[in-house]
Design a protein around this motif. Structure first.
Motif, mmCIF file in Angstrom:
data_model
loop_
_atom_site.group_PDB
_atom_site.id
_atom_site.type_symbol
_atom_site.label_atom_id
_atom_site.label_comp_id
_atom_site.label_asym_id
_atom_site.label_seq_id
_atom_site.Cartn_x
_atom_site.Cartn_y
_atom_site.Cartn_z
ATOM 1 N N GLN A 1 11.607 1.626 -15.119
ATOM 2 C CA GLN A 1 10.918 0.618 -15.922
ATOM 3 C C GLN A 1 11.927 -0.372 -16.501
ATOM 4 O O GLN A 1 11.709 -1.584 -16.464
ATOM 5 C CB GLN A 1 10.101 1.289 -17.033
ATOM 6 N N PHE B 1 13.306 -2.627 -13.712
ATOM 7 C CA PHE B 1 12.352 -3.668 -13.319
ATOM 8 C C PHE B 1 12.388 -4.827 -14.314
ATOM 9 O O PHE B 1 12.304 -5.986 -13.919
ATOM 10 C CB PHE B 1 10.937 -3.096 -13.199
ATOM 11 N N ASP C 1 13.988 -8.537 -13.345
ATOM 12 C CA ASP C 1 12.811 -9.401 -13.213
ATOM 13 C C ASP C 1 12.062 -9.072 -11.923
ATOM 14 O O ASP C 1 11.758 -9.941 -11.112
ATOM 15 C CB ASP C 1 13.235 -10.875 -13.243
ATOM 16 N N ALA C 2 11.781 -7.781 -11.749
ATOM 17 C CA ALA C 2 11.197 -7.272 -10.503
ATOM 18 C C ALA C 2 9.673 -7.319 -10.500
ATOM 19 O O ALA C 2 9.030 -6.525 -9.823
ATOM 20 C CB ALA C 2 11.697 -5.859 -10.249
ATOM 21 N N PHE C 3 9.122 -8.220 -11.251
ATOM 22 C CA PHE C 3 7.667 -8.398 -11.236
ATOM 23 C C PHE C 3 7.360 -9.819 -11.664
ATOM 24 O O PHE C 3 8.139 -10.469 -12.340
ATOM 25 C CB PHE C 3 6.973 -7.402 -12.171
ATOM 26 N N GLY D 1 2.664 -8.696 -12.319
ATOM 27 C CA GLY D 1 2.676 -7.344 -12.862
ATOM 28 C C GLY D 1 1.601 -6.418 -12.325
ATOM 29 O O GLY D 1 1.609 -5.230 -12.622
ATOM 30 N N CYS E 1 1.031 -5.151 -9.332
ATOM 31 C CA CYS E 1 1.518 -4.085 -8.451
ATOM 32 C C CYS E 1 2.584 -3.215 -9.105
ATOM 33 O O CYS E 1 2.943 -2.166 -8.569
ATOM 34 C CB CYS E 1 2.081 -4.684 -7.160
ATOM 35 N N THR E 2 3.102 -3.636 -10.243
ATOM 36 C CA THR E 2 4.270 -2.995 -10.849
ATOM 37 C C THR E 2 4.094 -1.498 -11.114
ATOM 38 O O THR E 2 4.994 -0.713 -10.771
ATOM 39 C CB THR E 2 4.693 -3.739 -12.126
ATOM 40 N N GLN F 1 4.428 0.183 -7.818
ATOM 41 C CA GLN F 1 5.798 0.014 -7.317
ATOM 42 C C GLN F 1 6.738 0.996 -8.014
ATOM 43 O O GLN F 1 7.572 1.644 -7.372
ATOM 44 C CB GLN F 1 6.292 -1.425 -7.556
ATOM 45 N N ILE F 2 6.617 1.101 -9.326
ATOM 46 C CA ILE F 2 7.516 1.980 -10.089
ATOM 47 C C ILE F 2 7.263 3.443 -9.759
ATOM 48 O O ILE F 2 8.211 4.215 -9.556
ATOM 49 C CB ILE F 2 7.404 1.699 -11.601
ATOM 50 N N CYS G 1 3.437 -6.605 -2.742
ATOM 51 C CA CYS G 1 3.554 -7.479 -3.908
ATOM 52 C C CYS G 1 3.098 -8.861 -3.476
ATOM 53 O O CYS G 1 3.781 -9.532 -2.704
ATOM 54 C CB CYS G 1 5.006 -7.519 -4.411
ATOM 55 N N ILE H 1 12.682 -6.214 -6.649
ATOM 56 C CA ILE H 1 12.248 -4.811 -6.669
ATOM 57 C C ILE H 1 13.337 -3.946 -6.024
ATOM 58 O O ILE H 1 13.731 -2.906 -6.570
ATOM 59 C CB ILE H 1 10.890 -4.636 -5.954
#
Length: 171
Positions: free
Chosen positions: A103, A106, A110-112, A115, A117-118, A121-122, A149, A157
């Protein structure tokens, strides 16, 4: 609330099945209709709305959770088939005061964007890391390919997952 054998039998005739699940570390004894997916049970009955309903056909990965430590699409699993299982959702990975390393990564990378799909994804990334099969960026991308995504944050990601993988290797 305790039920009698007659009440349980009536519920089973109506399609409900007694099922025990441990969700995010908390044990639940539930009567679940045989056609209810794990995703719908969590969102509609348990109030765990972090897991998202995307395609509802197992094609997007938005509903990914960990079942006994393995990543799975919760929209494809009938809840009654998981009697005795341990389910971990995005809500069970970390808390606002103590984020899970993924978390935090991410956020850091800035992997989202939107948000949506986050959470999936996590959860998928957590399963990926525990599987220990990803040793390169290409493997990360390949093994995360079941999680789509729509915003296209794939580079970030992969950066976030690589960062956590490096941290775990260093520890």
């Amino acid at each position: 609330m305790a039920t009698t054998i007659i009440e349980e039998a009536a519920a089973i005739v109506d399609g409900a099945v007694p099922t025990q699940l441990t969700i995010n570390g908390e044990r639940h004894e539930l009567m679940i209709d045989s056609w209810v997916t794990l995703l719908d049970l969590m969102r509609e009955r348990m109030g765990l709305t972090g897991t998202k309903k995307g395609c509802d056909h197992g094609q997007c990965g938005a509903c990914t959770v960990l079942i006994d430590g393995r990543r799975m699409n919760s929209c494809l699993k009938l809840a009654v088939t998981l009697d005795g299982a341990e389910v971990t959702t995005i809500e069970g990975l970390g808390t606002p005061d103590a984020l899970h390393p993924l978390q935090q990564a991410f956020i850091d990378h800035d992997a989202f964007q939107c948000g949506f799909c986050t959470p999936g994804q996590i959860c998928s990334a957590a399963g990926l890391l525990s599987e220990g099969k990803a040793d390169t960026r290409d493997k990360i991308r390949e093994l995360m390919s079941g999680n789509l995504c729509r915003c296209g944050a794939y580079v970030n990601i992969a950066d976030a997952i690589e960062d956590v993988m490096r941290q775990e290797d260093a520890a």
